[in-house]
Design an enzyme around this catalytic site. Structure first.
Site, PDB file in Angstrom:
ATOM      1  N   ARG A   1       0.854  -1.177   0.000  1.00  0.00           N
ATOM      2  CA  ARG A   1       0.000   0.000   0.000  1.00  0.00           C
ATOM      3  C   ARG A   1       0.892   1.230   0.000  1.00  0.00           C
ATOM      4  O   ARG A   1       1.965   1.241   0.623  1.00  0.00           O
ATOM      5  CB  ARG A   1      -0.930   0.017   1.217  1.00  0.00           C
ATOM      6  CG  ARG A   1      -1.717  -1.250   1.417  1.00  0.00           C
ATOM      7  CD  ARG A   1      -2.625  -1.564   0.266  1.00  0.00           C
ATOM      8  NE  ARG A   1      -3.792  -0.684   0.218  1.00  0.00           N
ATOM      9  CZ  ARG A   1      -4.677  -0.688  -0.785  1.00  0.00           C
ATOM     10  NH1 ARG A   1      -4.495  -1.482  -1.819  1.00  0.00           N
ATOM     11  NH2 ARG A   1      -5.716   0.120  -0.745  1.00  0.00           N
TER      12      ARG A   1
ATOM     13  N   ASP B   1       4.851   0.770  -7.125  1.00  0.00           N
ATOM     14  CA  ASP B   1       3.638   0.494  -7.907  1.00  0.00           C
ATOM     15  C   ASP B   1       2.408   1.065  -7.222  1.00  0.00           C
ATOM     16  O   ASP B   1       1.330   1.080  -7.805  1.00  0.00           O
ATOM     17  CB  ASP B   1       3.472  -1.019  -8.113  1.00  0.00           C
ATOM     18  CG  ASP B   1       2.307  -1.355  -9.024  1.00  0.00           C
ATOM     19  OD1 ASP B   1       2.289  -0.860 -10.167  1.00  0.00           O
ATOM     20  OD2 ASP B   1       1.391  -2.080  -8.586  1.00  0.00           O
TER      21      ASP B   1
ATOM     22  N   GLU C   1      -3.360   8.444  -5.273  1.00  0.00           N
ATOM     23  CA  GLU C   1      -3.450   7.917  -6.630  1.00  0.00           C
ATOM     24  C   GLU C   1      -4.674   8.496  -7.335  1.00  0.00           C
ATOM     25  O   GLU C   1      -5.708   8.697  -6.710  1.00  0.00           O
ATOM     26  CB  GLU C   1      -3.539   6.383  -6.601  1.00  0.00           C
ATOM     27  CG  GLU C   1      -2.297   5.728  -6.010  1.00  0.00           C
ATOM     28  CD  GLU C   1      -2.368   4.192  -6.028  1.00  0.00           C
ATOM     29  OE1 GLU C   1      -3.365   3.654  -6.566  1.00  0.00           O
ATOM     30  OE2 GLU C   1      -1.456   3.545  -5.509  1.00  0.00           O
TER      31      GLU C   1
ATOM     32  N   HIS D   1       0.028   1.365 -10.319  1.00  0.00           N
ATOM     33  CA  HIS D   1      -0.760   0.407  -9.544  1.00  0.00           C
ATOM     34  C   HIS D   1      -1.299  -0.711 -10.448  1.00  0.00           C
ATOM     35  O   HIS D   1      -2.506  -0.969 -10.525  1.00  0.00           O
ATOM     36  CB  HIS D   1      -1.926   1.115  -8.839  1.00  0.00           C
ATOM     37  CG  HIS D   1      -2.419   0.357  -7.637  1.00  0.00           C
ATOM     38  ND1 HIS D   1      -2.972   0.970  -6.539  1.00  0.00           N
ATOM     39  CD2 HIS D   1      -2.452  -0.981  -7.359  1.00  0.00           C
ATOM     40  CE1 HIS D   1      -3.335   0.069  -5.642  1.00  0.00           C
ATOM     41  NE2 HIS D   1      -3.025  -1.123  -6.124  1.00  0.00           N
TER      42      HIS D   1
ATOM     43  N   SER E   1       0.566  -3.927 -10.761  1.00  0.00           N
ATOM     44  CA  SER E   1       1.340  -5.160 -10.578  1.00  0.00           C
ATOM     45  C   SER E   1       0.484  -6.417 -10.541  1.00  0.00           C
ATOM     46  O   SER E   1       0.941  -7.490 -10.925  1.00  0.00           O
ATOM     47  CB  SER E   1       2.180  -5.073  -9.295  1.00  0.00           C
ATOM     48  OG  SER E   1       1.361  -4.908  -8.157  1.00  0.00           O
TER      49      SER E   1
END
Length: 315
Positions: free
Chosen positions: A224, A248, A253, A272, A274
Site C-alpha cells: 500500500r 507500484d 493515486e 498500480h 502489478s
C-alpha cells in the site's frame, strides 16, 4: 421470498453478474448515490476499489448491508470505525492477485539488476555503451508482509535462487517477527514491501528505516502506498542511501503529473498495475459470484476480513 438486493459501487467496465439474474435485485450506483442507496442493500459489492465513498457513507442513517465485498486485496479504503464495530461481514479478493504481483516483483528485481531501464534509455538515444550487470542468484531479499502476496513473492524470488526472508506481524516457523526487521534490512540486497496497511504498518518505511539499508540495496513497494514516507524515500535516493527503488502504489493515486516522483533518478514508477493481468476483472467477478452463491445458500464465506486487524487472518 424476496430476492436480496445487491448494490454495486460501479467502476468501468461493470462486473459480469449474469449468473445472478433472477436470484438478486441488482442496483448500480456511483459515489454520489451510495449513501442514499445503502439502507436498501443486503449486499454491497465495492467494484470501484479505488473509491473511499464507503468510509464516508457508512456512518449515515438507516440499515446497512449484512455483507460487503471489495474487489481488491486491501480493505483500508472502506473500513471505518462504524463498519469495523458492526455485524457486517467484509470479504476481499484474496486469491486473484498474488501470483501476478509476485511475477511483477521478479520482473522489477531482474530489470534493476540487469540495468534494463538504462539500456532502454540508451537505445532511445542511439548510444552503444557496454556495461556489466548484477547476478541475482545468491543475493538476499527481505519480504515484509507474510500474507498471500508476500508468500507468493518469496516463493518466486527463491526460484531465482535469491535467499529470501519473510517478515510478518508475529514470528513463527519460516516467518520472522518485526523485532528482526532492522537486522535483516541491514543485510538485504532487495527489500519488498507487501504488507497490508494498518496502524502498525503506516509509514513504516521512513527516513530511519531507509538509513538501515545498505547502499547497494533496492526497494520495491507493491503493498500500500502509505507504507512508505515518499519524501523520505526521495531523500534516501538523492543521498544514495539506497541504490534504487520501484513503486507500484502511492499515498495519493493517481500520481499527479507534477509529482517529483516521476523524475526522481533511480526510481521506477508504475500505475498500480502489478496485480492486473489480462482477464483479471473476469476473475474478480467470478470470485464474487461464487461468494454470493455461498452467502445465498447460508454457507460459510471465504476471504473473511478481520475488521480489527484489517486483513484476512490465518497467515
Amino acid at each position: 421470498m424476496t430476492d436480496p438486493t445487491l448494490l454495486v459501487l460501479d467502476a468501468d467496465p461493470l462486473p459480469r453478474l449474469g449468473r445472478l439474474t433472477g436470484r438478486a435485485r441488482i442496483v448500480h450506483t456511483d459515489e454520489a448515490g451510495l449513501a442514499a442507496r445503502l439502507p436498501e442493500a443486503d449486499v454491497l459489492l465495492v467494484w470501484d476499489f479505488t473509491s473511499h465513498a464507503v468510509r464516508k457513507a457508512w456512518p449515515g442513517e438507516g440499515p446497512r448491508p449484512r455483507w460487503v465485498h471489495t474487489a481488491s486485496a486491501g480493505v483500508d479504503h472502506l473500513l471505518c470505525p462504524e463498519l469495523a464495530a458492526s455485524d457486517t461481514v467484509v470479504t476481499n479478493a484474496r486469491g486473484v492477485f498474488e501470483q501476478p504481483i509476485a511475477e511483477y516483483v521478479a520482473a522489477l528485481v531482474l530489470a534493476m539488476a540487469k540495468d534494463l531501464p538504462r539500456t532502454l534509455d540508451l537505445q532511445r538515444r542511439g548510444e552503444w555503451r557496454h556495461r556489466e550487470s548484477q547476478r541475482v542468484a545468491g543475493t538476499r531479499a527481505v519480504v515484509v508482509g507474510s500474507g498471500p502476496v508476500g508468500r507468493a513473492v518469496a516463493r518466486t524470488l527463491k526460484a531465482l535462487d535469491i535467499r529470501t526472508a519473510l517478515v510478518g506481524r508475529t514470528p513463527r516457523t519460516g516467518v520472522h517477527g518485526p523485532e528482526d526487521l532492522d537486522r535483516l534490512l541491514a543485510r538485504a540486497d532487495w527489500v519488498i514491501a507487501a504488507a497490508p496497511l494498518t496502524d502498525d504498518t503506516r509509514g513504516m518505511f521512513d527516513a530511519r528505516r531507509f538509513g538501515v539499508f545498505q547502499p547497494s540495496a533496492r526497494f520495491v513497494n507493491v503493498g500500500r502506498g502509505a507504507l512508505v514516507d515518499e519524501e523520505a524515500l526521495a531523500g534516501a535516493l538523492a543521498k544514495r542511501w539506497i541504490a534504487g527503488a520501484a513503486l507500484d502504489v502511492f499515498a495519493a493515486e493517481p500520481l499527479g503529473p507534477d509529482s517529483p516522483l516521476w523524475r526522481l533518478p533511480g526510481l521506477i514508477v508504475s500505475p498500480h498495475m502489478s496485480g492486473d493481468t489480462v482477464g483479471w476483472r473476469d476473475e474478480l467477478g467470478a470470485q464474487f459470484v461464487e461468494l454470493f452463491e455461498r452467502w445465498a445458500a447460508g454457507r460459510p464465506l471465504f476471504n473473511v476480513v478481520d475488521k480489527q486487524r484489517g486483513y484476512v487472518p490465518g497467515h
